[in-house]
Design a protein around this motif. Structure first.
Motif, PDB file in Angstrom:
ATOM      1  N   PRO A 152      -5.923 -53.322  -3.234  1.00 24.41           N
ATOM      2  CA  PRO A 152      -6.388 -52.318  -4.193  1.00 24.41           C
ATOM      3  C   PRO A 152      -6.719 -52.843  -5.571  1.00 24.41           C
ATOM      4  CG  PRO A 152      -4.005 -52.215  -3.997  1.00 24.41           C
ATOM      5  CD  PRO A 152      -4.465 -53.229  -2.990  1.00 24.41           C
ATOM      6  N   ARG A 153      -6.368 -54.097  -5.884  1.00 23.48           N
ATOM      7  CA  ARG A 153      -6.544 -54.604  -7.242  1.00 23.48           C
ATOM      8  C   ARG A 153      -7.806 -55.453  -7.372  1.00 23.48           C
ATOM      9  NH1 ARG A 153      -3.016 -51.047  -8.352  1.00 23.48           N
ATOM     10  NH2 ARG A 153      -0.802 -51.571  -8.215  1.00 23.48           N
ATOM     11  N   ALA A 154      -8.518 -55.271  -8.495  1.00 29.38           N
ATOM     12  CA  ALA A 154      -9.608 -56.180  -8.855  1.00 29.38           C
ATOM     13  C   ALA A 154      -8.992 -57.387  -9.545  1.00 29.38           C
ATOM     14  CB  ALA A 154     -10.587 -55.487  -9.786  1.00 29.38           C
ATOM     15  N   LEU A 155      -9.302 -58.569  -9.073  1.00 24.45           N
ATOM     16  CA  LEU A 155      -8.614 -59.784  -9.523  1.00 24.45           C
ATOM     17  C   LEU A 155      -9.587 -60.818 -10.081  1.00 24.45           C
ATOM     18  CD1 LEU A 155      -6.175 -60.023  -6.476  1.00 24.45           C
ATOM     19  CD2 LEU A 155      -5.635 -59.153  -8.770  1.00 24.45           C
ATOM     20  N   GLY A 156     -10.694 -60.338 -10.642  1.00 26.68           N
ATOM     21  CA  GLY A 156     -11.643 -61.266 -11.239  1.00 26.68           C
ATOM     22  C   GLY A 156     -12.795 -61.644 -10.339  1.00 26.68           C
ATOM     23  N   ALA A 157     -12.954 -60.931  -9.226  1.00 26.07           N
ATOM     24  CA  ALA A 157     -14.134 -61.103  -8.384  1.00 26.07           C
ATOM     25  C   ALA A 157     -15.041 -59.876  -8.482  1.00 26.07           C
ATOM     26  CB  ALA A 157     -13.737 -61.350  -6.929  1.00 26.07           C
ATOM     27  N   ARG A 158     -14.433 -58.700  -8.579  1.00 25.32           N
ATOM     28  CA  ARG A 158     -15.155 -57.436  -8.769  1.00 25.32           C
ATOM     29  C   ARG A 158     -14.445 -56.678  -9.890  1.00 25.32           C
ATOM     30  NH1 ARG A 158     -17.283 -60.237  -5.565  1.00 25.32           N
ATOM     31  NH2 ARG A 158     -18.284 -59.741  -3.573  1.00 25.32           N
ATOM     32  N   SER A 159     -14.644 -57.139 -11.141  1.00 27.73           N
ATOM     33  CA  SER A 159     -13.894 -56.619 -12.283  1.00 27.73           C
ATOM     34  C   SER A 159     -14.816 -56.158 -13.399  1.00 27.73           C
ATOM     35  CB  SER A 159     -12.959 -57.704 -12.849  1.00 27.73           C
ATOM     36  OG  SER A 159     -11.908 -58.006 -11.945  1.00 27.73           O
TER      37      SER A 159
ATOM     38  N   SER B  45     -10.800 -52.533 -12.473  1.00 28.31           N
ATOM     39  CA  SER B  45     -11.605 -52.632 -11.255  1.00 28.31           C
ATOM     40  C   SER B  45     -13.039 -52.182 -11.505  1.00 28.31           C
ATOM     41  CB  SER B  45     -10.981 -51.813 -10.129  1.00 28.31           C
ATOM     42  OG  SER B  45     -10.808 -50.467 -10.537  1.00 28.31           O
ATOM     43  N   PHE B  46     -13.965 -52.825 -10.819  1.00 24.60           N
ATOM     44  CA  PHE B  46     -15.400 -52.575 -10.979  1.00 24.60           C
ATOM     45  C   PHE B  46     -15.764 -51.339 -10.149  1.00 24.60           C
ATOM     46  CE2 PHE B  46     -19.521 -55.231 -11.648  1.00 24.60           C
ATOM     47  CZ  PHE B  46     -20.219 -54.087 -11.976  1.00 24.60           C
ATOM     48  N   ASN B  47     -15.581 -50.179 -10.752  1.00 24.79           N
ATOM     49  CA  ASN B  47     -15.921 -48.897 -10.123  1.00 24.79           C
ATOM     50  C   ASN B  47     -15.750 -47.814 -11.176  1.00 24.79           C
ATOM     51  OD1 ASN B  47     -13.101 -49.002 -10.296  1.00 24.79           O
ATOM     52  ND2 ASN B  47     -12.785 -47.854  -8.422  1.00 24.79           N
ATOM     53  N   VAL B  48     -16.096 -46.593 -10.833  1.00 22.48           N
ATOM     54  CA  VAL B  48     -15.746 -45.445 -11.657  1.00 22.48           C
ATOM     55  C   VAL B  48     -14.714 -44.631 -10.896  1.00 22.48           C
ATOM     56  CG1 VAL B  48     -17.964 -45.340 -12.849  1.00 22.48           C
ATOM     57  CG2 VAL B  48     -17.650 -44.063 -10.731  1.00 22.48           C
ATOM     58  N   ARG B  49     -14.189 -43.604 -11.534  1.00 24.72           N
ATOM     59  CA  ARG B  49     -13.145 -42.784 -10.928  1.00 24.72           C
ATOM     60  C   ARG B  49     -13.567 -42.270  -9.554  1.00 24.72           C
ATOM     61  NH1 ARG B  49     -13.153 -36.742 -13.053  1.00 24.72           N
ATOM     62  NH2 ARG B  49     -13.811 -36.346 -10.928  1.00 24.72           N
ATOM     63  N   GLY B  50     -12.682 -42.426  -8.589  1.00 22.68           N
ATOM     64  CA  GLY B  50     -12.942 -41.890  -7.261  1.00 22.68           C
ATOM     65  C   GLY B  50     -13.854 -42.721  -6.396  1.00 22.68           C
TER      66      GLY B  50
ATOM     67  N   PRO C 113     -14.814 -46.400  -4.509  1.00 21.46           N
ATOM     68  CA  PRO C 113     -14.245 -47.694  -4.140  1.00 21.46           C
ATOM     69  C   PRO C 113     -14.786 -48.800  -5.038  1.00 21.46           C
ATOM     70  CG  PRO C 113     -15.077 -46.524  -2.206  1.00 21.46           C
ATOM     71  CD  PRO C 113     -15.569 -45.782  -3.410  1.00 21.46           C
ATOM     72  N   ILE C 114     -14.039 -49.889  -5.145  1.00 24.67           N
ATOM     73  CA  ILE C 114     -14.511 -51.059  -5.883  1.00 24.67           C
ATOM     74  C   ILE C 114     -15.828 -51.534  -5.279  1.00 24.67           C
ATOM     75  CG2 ILE C 114     -13.979 -53.483  -6.395  1.00 24.67           C
ATOM     76  CD1 ILE C 114     -11.025 -52.686  -6.484  1.00 24.67           C
ATOM     77  N   VAL C 115     -16.749 -51.989  -6.129  1.00 26.52           N
ATOM     78  CA  VAL C 115     -18.067 -52.395  -5.644  1.00 26.52           C
ATOM     79  C   VAL C 115     -17.943 -53.566  -4.668  1.00 26.52           C
ATOM     80  CG1 VAL C 115     -19.212 -51.571  -7.722  1.00 26.52           C
ATOM     81  CG2 VAL C 115     -18.533 -53.979  -7.569  1.00 26.52           C
ATOM     82  N   CYS C 116     -18.858 -53.609  -3.724  1.00 29.94           N
ATOM     83  CA  CYS C 116     -18.860 -54.660  -2.705  1.00 29.94           C
ATOM     84  C   CYS C 116     -20.074 -55.572  -2.854  1.00 29.94           C
ATOM     85  CB  CYS C 116     -18.845 -54.012  -1.323  1.00 29.94           C
ATOM     86  SG  CYS C 116     -18.951 -55.172   0.070  1.00 29.94           S
TER      87      CYS C 116
END
Length: 621
Positions: free
Chosen positions: A433-440, A566-571, A573-576
């Protein structure tokens, strides 16, 4: 030995593939379908894992599902029988789904797999380890420990809601289990529900809300007293009993009986997105502190019955990084390791590992010189320059291409230092669930407006939500009361005393949002209201590009820390994909996007003509 692991049909469906015990690839289905916590069969994630490993289904030795469906069906039926006639409407609604998904799961799995590719099912074993064994395996086998106590904590698997195990070499022995309906995870989810957040996704909001409670106040103490005297009993080994007269999750369609909880706590269940008041914060703090107490008691019991110096953890409750930080500070164990994909998604990986080491009895070797075998949890898809350029062509996007990464990193560090918000997309996507510097999404932690800007203009979410710091691993103790690696953003520790600002005398009496925007340290955008921070240590060996960027930012500013969310907005998923990232840039007030060696300046992009309404497209998670 080639094994595919699958978790599905509850929430956070995922797939993982291992070869000779090495983790090759893992991803959650939500990242491909863009449906948050997607519970569907992970068709896209399976296809990705197979493609990345260069394998077909027919080349696998086994396909492993993360729990035992018949045991789960047994629990559901026995629970309804025990509570009858309560829950009849829920039972009649659910039974057709259960019969399909639990009784005929093997058939369903084959049907879904055959949609991907036909294979001879007689030649590929289909295995079903128990849910908490999958969690245990996901934590123990990737760890660098040959011997470890194992603590798993979540809502419920088949019957177990928590377990204590012992891992030695390639074996795992489950020593104790807590059984449904008594569950720390479901207790925390019940308070998540009552305080107006979404169950199975909003628990981390409750954790972020808790520090706004008044520590040591009579109100918080009174709430804790009510919880312990009316709702639960806590035993010395950390096991607990929940009074089912107050909870509705066993047979109903809600977590609790709203009217009974209103009488207990003196206020009604909060509706989502309505004003948060001080009593909500105080109750959030009360259940957070009780959760921490229970986790520490369970850890002490695990130490007592295993004698191990090491502890590994998994299950959804293991994502409670505040409790994890308190556990680490308690010094019960010499070392604590938490699986970064601790929830059900990680069960896919654990199931595959359990099959490899337990079912097939394969030899296990550990490497104490490495943090773990998760490769920084960068286990998802990566994309080429061609993929990036095709996205740019599709949207007629303007970009600058850098011939060497050093120049791009230096430029990006300058942009962050100038107050810009950067979408950062590099390498393989994170698993968990965490963005760790790849999709941040990145910002300057020194900027007093950064938290407000990120919450309200980029993420479109509640203003009280904190942001995490990414810090160079060797600098962590310079900024935080932390001496150990925290690569997966799963530990909360205090900001160093020397960096804190003194609070005004009337601080506790201030309204919630005024407390939030008081400058608590010289890194205000990552310092939570209680002077804590959810820390990610960045290591050159697992993410050299992110490490380089933070190093360049330090060279510019003297500070080896950036804000990371994380690279997303509320609700969402993190971008792929690069396309997901570009769309997020254009639909928010983000300033720049960095994808691979390409820099996109928001001000130079063509007009965005798509109609955007995040609240309609993505419900608040």
């Amino acid at each position: 030995m080639k094994i595919l692991g699958i978790s599905a049909f509850y929430h956070d469906s995922a797939a993982a593939i291992i070869e000779n015990g090495e983790i090759i690839a893992a991803a959650q289905e939500e990242r491909f379908t863009r449906k948050k916590h997607d519970p569907a069969f992970p068709t896209n994630a399976v296809k990705f894992c197979l493609e990345y490993a260069g394998l077909s289904l027919s080349q696998l030795d086994a396909i492993v599902f993360y729990d035992k469906p018949l045991l789960k069906m047994e629990r559901l039926l026995e629970t309804y029988y025990a509570f009858s006639p309560k829950g009849l409407r829920s039972f009649l609604t659910a039974i057709p789904v259960w019969l399909k998904e639990k009784m005929f799961l093997k058939k369903m799995l084959y049907t879904e797999l055959f949609e991907i590719e036909k294979f001879d099912k007689k030649k590929v074993k289909l295995l079903f380890p128990e849910h908490h064994l999958s969690h245990a395996a996901s934590a123990f086998y990737p760890s660098s420990y040959d011997d470890a106590a194992i603590l798993t904590l979540d809502g419920v698997g088949e019957w177990a809601t928590a377990s204590i195990g012992h891992g030695k070499g390639n074996k795992i022995e489950i020593l104790k289990e807590l059984k449904f309906p008594h569950s720390l995870g479901l207790l925390y989810s019940a308070f998540t529900y009552f305080l107006g957040f979404k169950v199975n996704s909003g628990e981390y909001k409750l954790m972020g809300l808790a520090p706004y409670g008044r520590h040591g106040s009579k109100e918080v103490d009174e709430y804790k007293k009510i919880i312990k005297e009316q709702l639960i009993k806590i035993y010395d080994d950390g096991s607990l009993w929940l009074d089912q007269n107050y909870f509705n999750y066993a047979t109903g369609l809600r977590m609790v009986y709203d009217d009974k909880w209103e009488k207990l706590f003196g206020f009604p269940r909060r509706d989502a997105e309505t004003l948060l008041e001080q009593h909500h914060c105080d109750l959030g703090l009360a259940i957070q502190e009780i959760t921490e107490e229970i986790v520490i008691l369970m850890a002490k019991e695990a130490k007592k019955i295993t004698g191990s110096e090491n502890l590994v953890m998994a299950g959804g409750v293991a994502l409670n990084c505040v409790a994890n930080g308190k556990l680490q500070k308690a010094n019960i164990f010499k070392n604590v390791y938490i699986q970064p994909a601790a929830g059900d998604a990680g069960g896919a990986l654990g199931a595959a590992l359990a099959a490899h080491f337990i079912t097939f009895d394969q030899e296990r070797t550990t490497n104490s010189s490495k943090l773990d075998a998760m490769e920084g949890s960068y286990l998802g898809p990566r994309f080429s320059d061609l993929d990036i350029e095709l996205t740019a062509k599709k949207y007629k996007a303007h970009y600058e291409h850098f011939e060497n990464f050093e120049s791009l990193s230096s430029k990006t560090a300058e942009l962050i230092a100038d107050g810009n918000v950067i979408g950062w997309f590099q390498g393989r996507m994170e698993f968990g669930p965490r963005a760790l510097g790849a999709r941040s999404i990145l910002g300057d932690p020194r900027n007093p407006e950064m938290q407000k800007k990120l919450n309200l203009k980029i993420k479109y979410r509640e203003g009280f939500r904190p942001f995490a710091p990414s810090v160079l691993a060797e600098d962590v103790s310079e900024y935080f009361e932390c001496e150990t690696p925290s690569p997966y953003m799963l530990l909360v520790h205090g900001v160093q005393e020397s960096r804190r600002n003194q609070t005004p005398e009337n601080y506790e009496a201030l309204p919630m949002m005024e407390k939030l925007y008081f400058l608590r340290s010289d890194l205000p955008s990552i310092t939570h209201i209680d002077y804590s921070a959810r820390i990610q240590t960045v290591h050159e060996e697992t993410n050299p590009r992110y490490y380089q960027l933070i190093s360049d930012f330090k060279q510019n500013t003297g500070v080896g820390v950036v804000v990371n969310t994380s690279f997303n907005v509320r609700g969402e998923p993190i971008v792929c994909t690069p396309e997901d990232a570009y769309r997020c840039l254009m639909r928010t007030e983000m300033d720049y996007l960095v994808v691979g060696d390409y820099l996109f300046d928001k001000t130079k992009q063509p007009e965005w003509l798509e109609k955007d309404n995040w609240k309609e497209e993505f419900v608040l998670d």
